[in-house]
Write a protein that holds these residues in place. Structure first.
Motif, PDB file in Angstrom:
ATOM      1  N   GLY A 117     -34.741 -34.305  30.061  1.00 22.13           N
ATOM      2  CA  GLY A 117     -33.477 -33.693  29.647  1.00 22.13           C
ATOM      3  C   GLY A 117     -33.303 -33.762  28.142  1.00 22.13           C
ATOM      4  O   GLY A 117     -34.201 -34.206  27.413  1.00 22.13           O
ATOM      5  N   GLY A 118     -32.123 -33.337  27.692  1.00 24.89           N
ATOM      6  CA  GLY A 118     -31.891 -33.204  26.259  1.00 24.89           C
ATOM      7  C   GLY A 118     -31.878 -34.527  25.507  1.00 24.89           C
ATOM      8  O   GLY A 118     -32.479 -34.654  24.437  1.00 24.89           O
ATOM      9  N   SER A 119     -31.183 -35.526  26.048  1.00 24.94           N
ATOM     10  CA  SER A 119     -31.126 -36.812  25.345  1.00 24.94           C
ATOM     11  C   SER A 119     -32.530 -37.404  25.234  1.00 24.94           C
ATOM     12  O   SER A 119     -32.886 -37.995  24.203  1.00 24.94           O
ATOM     13  N   VAL A 122     -34.379 -35.653  22.407  1.00 28.25           N
ATOM     14  CA  VAL A 122     -33.968 -36.153  21.090  1.00 28.25           C
ATOM     15  C   VAL A 122     -34.630 -37.505  20.828  1.00 28.25           C
ATOM     16  O   VAL A 122     -35.208 -37.746  19.764  1.00 28.25           O
ATOM     17  N   HIS A 152     -26.198 -35.029  19.588  1.00 22.21           N
ATOM     18  CA  HIS A 152     -27.617 -35.195  19.904  1.00 22.21           C
ATOM     19  C   HIS A 152     -27.814 -36.045  21.151  1.00 22.21           C
ATOM     20  O   HIS A 152     -28.750 -36.844  21.232  1.00 22.21           O
ATOM     21  N   GLY A 153     -26.921 -35.892  22.108  1.00 21.58           N
ATOM     22  CA  GLY A 153     -27.077 -36.614  23.359  1.00 21.58           C
ATOM     23  C   GLY A 153     -26.589 -38.037  23.250  1.00 21.58           C
ATOM     24  O   GLY A 153     -25.945 -38.428  22.268  1.00 21.58           O
ATOM     25  N   GLU A 225     -28.865 -29.469  14.632  1.00 22.98           N
ATOM     26  CA  GLU A 225     -28.767 -28.289  15.492  1.00 22.98           C
ATOM     27  C   GLU A 225     -28.722 -27.063  14.577  1.00 22.98           C
ATOM     28  O   GLU A 225     -27.963 -27.064  13.597  1.00 22.98           O
ATOM     29  N   ILE A 261     -29.512 -26.656  23.103  1.00 27.19           N
ATOM     30  CA  ILE A 261     -28.689 -25.486  23.443  1.00 27.19           C
ATOM     31  C   ILE A 261     -29.347 -24.185  22.978  1.00 27.19           C
ATOM     32  O   ILE A 261     -29.336 -23.180  23.682  1.00 27.19           O
TER      33      ILE A 261
END
Ligand SMILES: Cc1ncc(COP(=O)(O)O)c(C=O)c1O
Length: 448
Positions: A117-119, A122, A152-153, A225, A261
């Motif tokens: 996932g995103g976190s 990062v 950033h998560g 971002e 995103i």
């Protein structure tokens, strides 16, 4: 499934929800979504609305993407799981690395490291940035730079580079050595500068100053971002990202674009990096890589990383997740990528994004509660609400929630985050669906 009375009675009681307090979940029980189709969601009472949030910025292809469902089912039948830790691999993950390498070649990114996932993406980027410098004999480069208002998560590294106190204070002390630069946020900024280009220059100067103050040889990476998302959809002036890249390159600092995103079409370009014409060293992606059909992420890696890590037996990556390269996630991602390209979603994202952005600006003419409208790059749009336009006093929480609730009753799910109403609908949104979101929003504003 338990009956709806049971679910309503226990809603908010048994589950602690992200980004809310357990007491809030009791006082204002969350909306229970039970079905979805196309770009619409249906709640437990049978109320069906257009999903103006796109799940959570991730359901770019909508909820009825049959090729993705079929790919997941087929992969579950053939190989539900196998690890990619040292010594083993799986075919779906290899194929996905190839396809992502092709997809991101234009961004100068040719390798993939998979996450859940995103976190995770990062965290992976931050860790690999430190390791990169150690491998090059610059072990003193450990610090990170990022933008205020950035998100950033929620892992400790990600929270440390986050630029919003709401996600930091309760968890401090965070990672030492993380420093924040003013964001190119034209509506509110410490310079009182309302011209986006001049503001970009001031923020760039602040970045130069911080690097000089810290010492370039102490800084591992800058993470940002391309368009600040959760912070309230804040697109910088087009001169901003290229200037950041030039400064990073000149100072030996890695540039990480957090595209959890923005990758895969949301901005109306295939990535935020491509939108601004920069080539990051790493790109953190997740969300639309599998459109919410499976938890998955990928960090894409550029030439500088490849040169240092490949051909070096001591460059052992002491990092990874049980689900890195999960075959079902990889199969979902392959199908999503194929659909994303087949539908050429960037065209519709740009067209519908313009419709939504212009529609929100028209609402601003009518409703004083709207202090600022931001967007104009694909399907990322935000309305910042104020109680007084002249002083820019942020709206109170109860009024913001009322706008959201009335909009929901009037046909569209939109998301309140602080004073912002954020819209990030699926990229396959039709013109009529976008109009429904605008009509519902107007009902929300009219009710205040
Ligand atoms: C830019 C950015 N980075 C990281 C994350 C964290 O992703 P996740 O919630 O999948 O861990 C998000 C989530 O919204 C995000 O917007």
């Amino acid at each position: 499934m338990k009956d709806s009375n049971f679910l309503k009675e226990h809603n908010g009681r048994l589950m602690w929800h992200p980004m809310t307090s357990p007491q809030d979940s009791l006082d204002q029980p969350p909306t229970i979504i039970t079905e979805a189709d196309g770009v619409s969601i249906t709640d437990i009472d049978g109320h069906r609305v257009v999903d103006g949030v796109g799940g959570l910025w991730n359901v770019n292809l909508g909820y009825s993407c049959q090729p993705v469902k079929d790919a997941i089912a087929a992969q579950l039948d053939r190989l539900p799981y196998y690890s990619t830790f040292r010594g083993t691999s799986n075919d779906a993950a290899i194929e996905l690395s190839y396809e992502l390498g092709e997809f991101f070649a234009a961004d100068g990114l040719h390798r993939a490291f998979f996450t859940s996932g995103g976190s995770d993406s990062v965290e992976t980027s931050l860790r690999l940035a430190r390791q990169y410098h150690k491998l090059r004999g610059e072990a003193g480069r450990t610090k990170f730079l990022s933008l205020k208002k950035g998100y950033h998560g929620t892992h400790i590294g990600g929270a440390s580079v986050n630029g919003n106190a709401n996600f930091r204070n309760a968890y401090e002390p965070l990672l030492p050595g993380c420093f924040h630069i003013p964001a190119p946020y034209t509506y509110r900024n410490p310079f009182n500068e309302s011209d986006p280009e001049r503001l970009a220059q001031l923020c760039i100067q602040a970045l130069e100053d911080e690097i000089a103050f810290q010492g370039a040889n102490t800084i591992a990476a800058m993470i940002m971002e391309p368009i600040l998302g959760a912070g309230g959809v804040i697109p910088p002036h087009p001169s901003f990202a290229p200037a950041v890249q030039e400064i990073c390159n000149r100072n030996g600092i890695l540039l990480i674009t957090d595209e959890v995103i923005t990758a895969y079409g949301r901005t109306g370009a295939w990535s935020g990096a491509r939108l601004w014409g920069v080539n990051p060293d790493m790109m953190a992606t997740a969300k639309a890589i599998t459109n919410g059909y499976f938890p998955f992420g990928a960090v894409m890696l550029g030439e500088r990383m490849i040169e240092v890590f490949e051909g070096n037996p001591s460059a052992k990556i002491g990092h990874g997740y049980t689900y890195s390269g999960h075959p079902v996630g990889a199969a979902a991602a392959l199908a999503c990528l194929a659909e994303t390209k087949r539908l050429n979603v960037i065209d519709n994202a740009a067209a519908r994004g313009t419709q939504l952005f212009e529609g929100c600006k028209a609402l601003m003419e009518k409703y004083d509660i709207i202090g600022d409208v931001r967007g104009g790059y694909g399907l990322m749009t935000a309305i910042e609400m104020v109680s007084d336009r002249a002083t820019k006093q942020p709206i109170d929480g109860a009024t913001a929630t009322k706008v959201q609730d009335v909009a929901y009753q009037s046909g569209a799910m939109v998301r309140v985050s602080g004073p912002n109403l954020i819209m990030s609908p699926p990229l396959v949104l039709s013109e009529a669906d976008a109009a429904t979101i605008l009509t519902a929003l107007e009902a929300g504003f009219a009710a205040t």
